[in-house]
Every structure is written in C-alpha cells, then in structure tokens.
Design a protein around this motif. Sequence first.
Motif, short mmCIF file in Angstrom:
data_model
loop_
_atom_site.label_atom_id
_atom_site.label_comp_id
_atom_site.label_asym_id
_atom_site.label_seq_id
_atom_site.Cartn_x
_atom_site.Cartn_y
_atom_site.Cartn_z
N ARG A 154 0.81 -1.12 -0.17
CA ARG A 154 -0.02 -0.14 0.05
C ARG A 154 0.78 1.33 0.10
N CYS A 155 1.81 1.08 0.79
CA CYS A 155 2.90 2.29 0.89
C CYS A 155 3.45 2.32 -0.40
N ALA A 156 3.76 1.49 -1.03
CA ALA A 156 4.76 1.65 -2.59
C ALA A 156 3.73 2.36 -3.44
N ALA A 157 2.37 1.72 -3.51
CA ALA A 157 1.17 2.04 -4.40
C ALA A 157 1.04 3.51 -4.19
N PHE A 158 1.04 3.85 -2.96
CA PHE A 158 0.86 5.52 -2.58
C PHE A 158 1.96 6.24 -3.06
N VAL A 159 3.09 5.88 -2.93
CA VAL A 159 4.33 6.85 -3.52
C VAL A 159 4.24 6.67 -4.75
N ALA A 160 4.04 5.68 -5.60
CA ALA A 160 3.92 5.70 -6.99
C ALA A 160 2.94 6.50 -7.60
N ALA A 161 1.60 6.53 -6.99
CA ALA A 161 0.60 7.32 -7.38
C ALA A 161 0.85 8.97 -7.21
#
Length: 86
Positions: free
Chosen positions: A11-18
């Motif tokens: 979830r953290c990686a997805a948030f940073v990518a977005a």
Amino acid sequence: MKPSRRTALKRCAAFVAATWTAQSSLAQTKASKKAMQYQDAPKNGQECDTCMQWIPGTGAGAPGGCKVVEGPISPKGWCVAYVKKA
C-alpha cells in the motif's frame, strides 16, 4: 484485523507511485500562450532566443520551443516568463 507487513508495504509503495506520477504530470504541463501573454515580437529588447526558457529550433531563425509555454515559439517572440540568460 491488523494488515500484514507485506500488505502495508504494498500500500505504501502504491501510494508513493501514485503521488510521484501525479507530481510529474503537473511538472510537465506547460502554460498556454494566452496565459503567458506570448507575442511573436520582442518587447523592450527582450526576445525568446535570449531567454533561459528558450529551446532552440532546428536552424537559425527557425521556431523553437519553451520550457514554460506550449507550442512553437518564435526566436524573436516574448512572454511574461522572460528571464535573461546569464
């Protein structure tokens, strides 16, 4: 139920990518000629080919580009984003 470490990291990686994608999209957006009061003639001796934002065209006197304003730009044009080259 507490999420697993793997789920939290995904979830953290997805948030940073977005967030990164959204910011890079905004950074690549250029202003319209109208918004920057672009004109094809110089103003008070200031012209695009002496500006820090100028991207030279294919040859001398050919239209080029700008880091700030969208579309083809005349080397002898001017806009409010003008900043003299050092």
